[in-house]
Design a protein around this motif. Structure first.
Motif, PDB file in Angstrom:
ATOM      1  N   SER A   1       0.857  -1.191   0.000  1.00  0.00           N
ATOM      2  CA  SER A   1       0.000   0.000   0.000  1.00  0.00           C
ATOM      3  C   SER A   1       0.889   1.236   0.000  1.00  0.00           C
ATOM      4  O   SER A   1       1.910   1.276   0.703  1.00  0.00           O
ATOM      5  CB  SER A   1      -0.902   0.019   1.235  1.00  0.00           C
ATOM      6  OG  SER A   1      -1.517   1.285   1.398  1.00  0.00           O
ATOM      7  N   ASP A   2       0.491   2.251  -0.758  1.00  0.00           N
ATOM      8  CA  ASP A   2       1.269   3.496  -0.752  1.00  0.00           C
ATOM      9  C   ASP A   2       0.704   4.515   0.233  1.00  0.00           C
ATOM     10  O   ASP A   2       1.102   5.686   0.231  1.00  0.00           O
ATOM     11  CB  ASP A   2       1.339   4.100  -2.157  1.00  0.00           C
ATOM     12  CG  ASP A   2      -0.001   4.636  -2.657  1.00  0.00           C
ATOM     13  OD1 ASP A   2      -1.046   4.282  -2.062  1.00  0.00           O
ATOM     14  OD2 ASP A   2      -0.002   5.386  -3.656  1.00  0.00           O
ATOM     15  N   ALA A   3      -0.217   4.088   1.093  1.00  0.00           N
ATOM     16  CA  ALA A   3      -0.807   4.981   2.083  1.00  0.00           C
ATOM     17  C   ALA A   3       0.259   5.452   3.077  1.00  0.00           C
ATOM     18  O   ALA A   3       1.261   4.768   3.308  1.00  0.00           O
ATOM     19  CB  ALA A   3      -1.938   4.278   2.821  1.00  0.00           C
ATOM     20  N   PRO A   4       0.046   6.623   3.689  1.00  0.00           N
ATOM     21  CA  PRO A   4       1.013   7.141   4.664  1.00  0.00           C
ATOM     22  C   PRO A   4       0.919   6.425   6.006  1.00  0.00           C
ATOM     23  O   PRO A   4       0.032   5.583   6.226  1.00  0.00           O
ATOM     24  CB  PRO A   4       0.603   8.607   4.797  1.00  0.00           C
ATOM     25  CG  PRO A   4      -0.866   8.602   4.515  1.00  0.00           C
ATOM     26  CD  PRO A   4      -1.072   7.546   3.455  1.00  0.00           C
TER      27      PRO A   4
ATOM     28  N   ILE B   1      -2.566  12.312   2.503  1.00  0.00           N
ATOM     29  CA  ILE B   1      -1.722  13.382   3.041  1.00  0.00           C
ATOM     30  C   ILE B   1      -2.358  14.737   2.753  1.00  0.00           C
ATOM     31  O   ILE B   1      -2.318  15.650   3.589  1.00  0.00           O
ATOM     32  CB  ILE B   1      -0.300  13.289   2.454  1.00  0.00           C
ATOM     33  CG1 ILE B   1       0.374  11.986   2.909  1.00  0.00           C
ATOM     34  CG2 ILE B   1       0.538  14.502   2.869  1.00  0.00           C
ATOM     35  CD1 ILE B   1       1.753  11.763   2.324  1.00  0.00           C
ATOM     36  N   ASP B   2      -2.981  14.871   1.592  1.00  0.00           N
ATOM     37  CA  ASP B   2      -3.670  16.120   1.262  1.00  0.00           C
ATOM     38  C   ASP B   2      -4.812  16.383   2.243  1.00  0.00           C
ATOM     39  O   ASP B   2      -5.032  17.520   2.681  1.00  0.00           O
ATOM     40  CB  ASP B   2      -4.217  16.071  -0.167  1.00  0.00           C
ATOM     41  CG  ASP B   2      -3.118  16.064  -1.210  1.00  0.00           C
ATOM     42  OD1 ASP B   2      -1.988  16.494  -0.895  1.00  0.00           O
ATOM     43  OD2 ASP B   2      -3.387  15.628  -2.354  1.00  0.00           O
ATOM     44  N   VAL B   3      -5.549  15.337   2.586  1.00  0.00           N
ATOM     45  CA  VAL B   3      -6.647  15.499   3.548  1.00  0.00           C
ATOM     46  C   VAL B   3      -6.089  15.870   4.921  1.00  0.00           C
ATOM     47  O   VAL B   3      -6.623  16.761   5.606  1.00  0.00           O
ATOM     48  CB  VAL B   3      -7.499  14.220   3.625  1.00  0.00           C
ATOM     49  CG1 VAL B   3      -8.509  14.313   4.769  1.00  0.00           C
ATOM     50  CG2 VAL B   3      -8.208  13.973   2.299  1.00  0.00           C
TER      51      VAL B   3
ATOM     52  N   ALA C   1       1.001  -0.560  -4.799  1.00  0.00           N
ATOM     53  CA  ALA C   1       2.415  -0.189  -4.788  1.00  0.00           C
ATOM     54  C   ALA C   1       3.262  -1.447  -4.686  1.00  0.00           C
ATOM     55  O   ALA C   1       2.805  -2.492  -4.210  1.00  0.00           O
ATOM     56  CB  ALA C   1       2.712   0.754  -3.621  1.00  0.00           C
ATOM     57  N   ASP C   2       4.500  -1.348  -5.140  1.00  0.00           N
ATOM     58  CA  ASP C   2       5.425  -2.478  -5.128  1.00  0.00           C
ATOM     59  C   ASP C   2       5.747  -2.902  -3.696  1.00  0.00           C
ATOM     60  O   ASP C   2       6.030  -2.066  -2.841  1.00  0.00           O
ATOM     61  CB  ASP C   2       6.714  -2.081  -5.857  1.00  0.00           C
ATOM     62  CG  ASP C   2       7.732  -3.204  -5.866  1.00  0.00           C
ATOM     63  OD1 ASP C   2       7.605  -4.113  -6.703  1.00  0.00           O
ATOM     64  OD2 ASP C   2       8.644  -3.165  -5.017  1.00  0.00           O
ATOM     65  N   ASN C   3       5.709  -4.202  -3.437  1.00  0.00           N
ATOM     66  CA  ASN C   3       5.954  -4.703  -2.080  1.00  0.00           C
ATOM     67  C   ASN C   3       7.328  -4.306  -1.552  1.00  0.00           C
ATOM     68  O   ASN C   3       7.466  -3.843  -0.416  1.00  0.00           O
ATOM     69  CB  ASN C   3       5.811  -6.223  -2.044  1.00  0.00           C
ATOM     70  CG  ASN C   3       4.370  -6.681  -2.058  1.00  0.00           C
ATOM     71  OD1 ASN C   3       3.450  -5.863  -2.151  1.00  0.00           O
ATOM     72  ND2 ASN C   3       4.153  -7.975  -1.985  1.00  0.00           N
ATOM     73  N   GLU C   4       8.355  -4.489  -2.360  1.00  0.00           N
ATOM     74  CA  GLU C   4       9.714  -4.197  -1.902  1.00  0.00           C
ATOM     75  C   GLU C   4       9.890  -2.714  -1.599  1.00  0.00           C
ATOM     76  O   GLU C   4      10.552  -2.339  -0.625  1.00  0.00           O
ATOM     77  CB  GLU C   4      10.737  -4.660  -2.939  1.00  0.00           C
ATOM     78  CG  GLU C   4      10.855  -6.169  -3.064  1.00  0.00           C
ATOM     79  CD  GLU C   4      11.989  -6.596  -3.977  1.00  0.00           C
ATOM     80  OE1 GLU C   4      12.755  -5.717  -4.422  1.00  0.00           O
ATOM     81  OE2 GLU C   4      12.107  -7.803  -4.240  1.00  0.00           O
ATOM     82  N   LEU C   5       9.296  -1.872  -2.418  1.00  0.00           N
ATOM     83  CA  LEU C   5       9.410  -0.428  -2.199  1.00  0.00           C
ATOM     84  C   LEU C   5       8.702  -0.011  -0.914  1.00  0.00           C
ATOM     85  O   LEU C   5       9.202   0.839  -0.167  1.00  0.00           O
ATOM     86  CB  LEU C   5       8.839   0.339  -3.383  1.00  0.00           C
ATOM     87  CG  LEU C   5       9.622   0.257  -4.700  1.00  0.00           C
ATOM     88  CD1 LEU C   5       8.906   1.049  -5.790  1.00  0.00           C
ATOM     89  CD2 LEU C   5      11.049   0.782  -4.509  1.00  0.00           C
ATOM     90  N   THR C   6       7.551  -0.610  -0.650  1.00  0.00           N
ATOM     91  CA  THR C   6       6.825  -0.231   0.570  1.00  0.00           C
ATOM     92  C   THR C   6       7.513  -0.768   1.817  1.00  0.00           C
ATOM     93  O   THR C   6       7.505  -0.111   2.861  1.00  0.00           O
ATOM     94  CB  THR C   6       5.359  -0.698   0.515  1.00  0.00           C
ATOM     95  OG1 THR C   6       5.310  -2.113   0.258  1.00  0.00           O
ATOM     96  CG2 THR C   6       4.597   0.024  -0.587  1.00  0.00           C
TER      97      THR C   6
ATOM     98  N   VAL D   1       5.670   5.789   0.052  1.00  0.00           N
ATOM     99  CA  VAL D   1       6.257   5.837  -1.294  1.00  0.00           C
ATOM    100  C   VAL D   1       5.603   6.885  -2.196  1.00  0.00           C
ATOM    101  O   VAL D   1       6.008   7.037  -3.341  1.00  0.00           O
ATOM    102  CB  VAL D   1       6.186   4.451  -1.985  1.00  0.00           C
ATOM    103  CG1 VAL D   1       7.020   3.431  -1.227  1.00  0.00           C
ATOM    104  CG2 VAL D   1       4.748   3.965  -2.108  1.00  0.00           C
ATOM    105  N   ASN D   2       4.606   7.587  -1.701  1.00  0.00           N
ATOM    106  CA  ASN D   2       3.877   8.553  -2.530  1.00  0.00           C
ATOM    107  C   ASN D   2       3.728   9.873  -1.785  1.00  0.00           C
ATOM    108  O   ASN D   2       2.858  10.027  -0.939  1.00  0.00           O
ATOM    109  CB  ASN D   2       2.504   7.993  -2.908  1.00  0.00           C
ATOM    110  CG  ASN D   2       1.718   8.932  -3.808  1.00  0.00           C
ATOM    111  OD1 ASN D   2       2.198   9.999  -4.188  1.00  0.00           O
ATOM    112  ND2 ASN D   2       0.506   8.539  -4.157  1.00  0.00           N
ATOM    113  N   GLU D   3       4.592  10.839  -2.112  1.00  0.00           N
ATOM    114  CA  GLU D   3       4.562  12.133  -1.433  1.00  0.00           C
ATOM    115  C   GLU D   3       3.287  12.916  -1.737  1.00  0.00           C
ATOM    116  O   GLU D   3       2.910  13.818  -0.980  1.00  0.00           O
ATOM    117  CB  GLU D   3       5.780  12.965  -1.828  1.00  0.00           C
ATOM    118  CG  GLU D   3       7.106  12.388  -1.342  1.00  0.00           C
ATOM    119  CD  GLU D   3       8.279  13.262  -1.724  1.00  0.00           C
ATOM    120  OE1 GLU D   3       8.049  14.326  -2.358  1.00  0.00           O
ATOM    121  OE2 GLU D   3       9.418  12.908  -1.381  1.00  0.00           O
TER     122      GLU D   3
END
Length: 230
Positions: free
Chosen positions: A79-82, A113-115, A180-185, A106-108
């Motif tokens: 997940s790309d969630a914060p 994040i905006d909320v 999102a990619d597992n390794e990146l997260t 992984v997602n600025e």
């Protein structure tokens, strides 16, 4: 001893626990029982929507005149969630520090994040905390970082913000599973844990509250921000 600050934060602690009981399942992490002691509470939950939610409370009101809480929610791998983070240290009359953020994985530009930014944007504090380097490496520009919170309206701001953002987080974090990619997260969540462990303030405060030094060091390294093993 009555304290508006402590009473408000204990109510917030109960809100966190009630929410995690409602949205998740409490689990017994290996080794965590060592860190449940008189005046020190650690509880962990998981759910289909989030990987790990942790409430850590040190209640040293009688012995040291201080109370501290740490809350962190990690999204699932993939997940790309914060990451939801809330920390507070409080004496009888004020919160010496209150910190809250939806920290990037992984997602600025993540919509959550905006909320979060829209929730904290109206807040004003008499004293804002300057963030050290380790914190600047992982926290967003929207982070709530306040010192000497003692006015009634400021106390209410901290409590209301934490509750509003918690409700939003647990109801939306699950929408981003598998995008999102597992390794990146894994790398992103481990990076967050690594930099949190560089914070010298956390173990110093915990030790000053009377907790065993060896217990605190082991807790910070292995249970407060456990890294994901590949």
């Amino acid at each position: 001893m009555q304290s508006q600050v402590w009473n408000s934060l204990i109510t917030l602690k109960d809100e966190f626990i009630d929410t995690f009981n409602q949205y998740g399942t409490e689990i017994q992490e290996e080794g965590m029982d060592r860190f449940n002691q008189p005046g020190w509470i650690n509880r962990v939950w998981t759910s289909n929507d989030f990987r790990r939610a942790h409430v850590d409370v040190v209640d040293a009101r009688e012995s040291k005149g201080l109370w501290m809480m740490h809350v962190c929610i990690f999204p699932h791998i993939g997940s790309d969630a914060p990451i939801y983070g809330f920390d507070v240290v409080a004496g009888h009359k004020l919160m010496t520090g209150a910190f809250h953020d939806f920290s990037t994985t992984v997602n600025e530009q993540h919509p959550m994040i905006d909320v979060f930014a829209s929730i904290v944007e109206p807040l004003q504090w008499k004293r804002e905390r300057q963030l050290p380097e380790w914190a600047q490496a992982i926290f967003t520009d929207h982070m709530m970082a306040a010192s000497a919170v003692k006015q009634e309206h400021e106390i209410k701001q901290v409590i209301d913000t934490a509750i509003e953002s918690l409700s939003y987080y647990v109801n939306h974090v699950g929408h981003y599973l598998g995008n999102a990619d597992n390794e990146l997260t894994i790398a992103a969540q481990n990076r967050y844990a690594y930099y949190q462990k560089q914070n010298p303030h956390t173990p110093r405060v915990m030790k000053s509250l009377g907790l065993n030094e060896e217990d605190v060091d082991a807790f910070v390294q292995h249970c407060l921000f456990p890294e994901i093993k590949p």
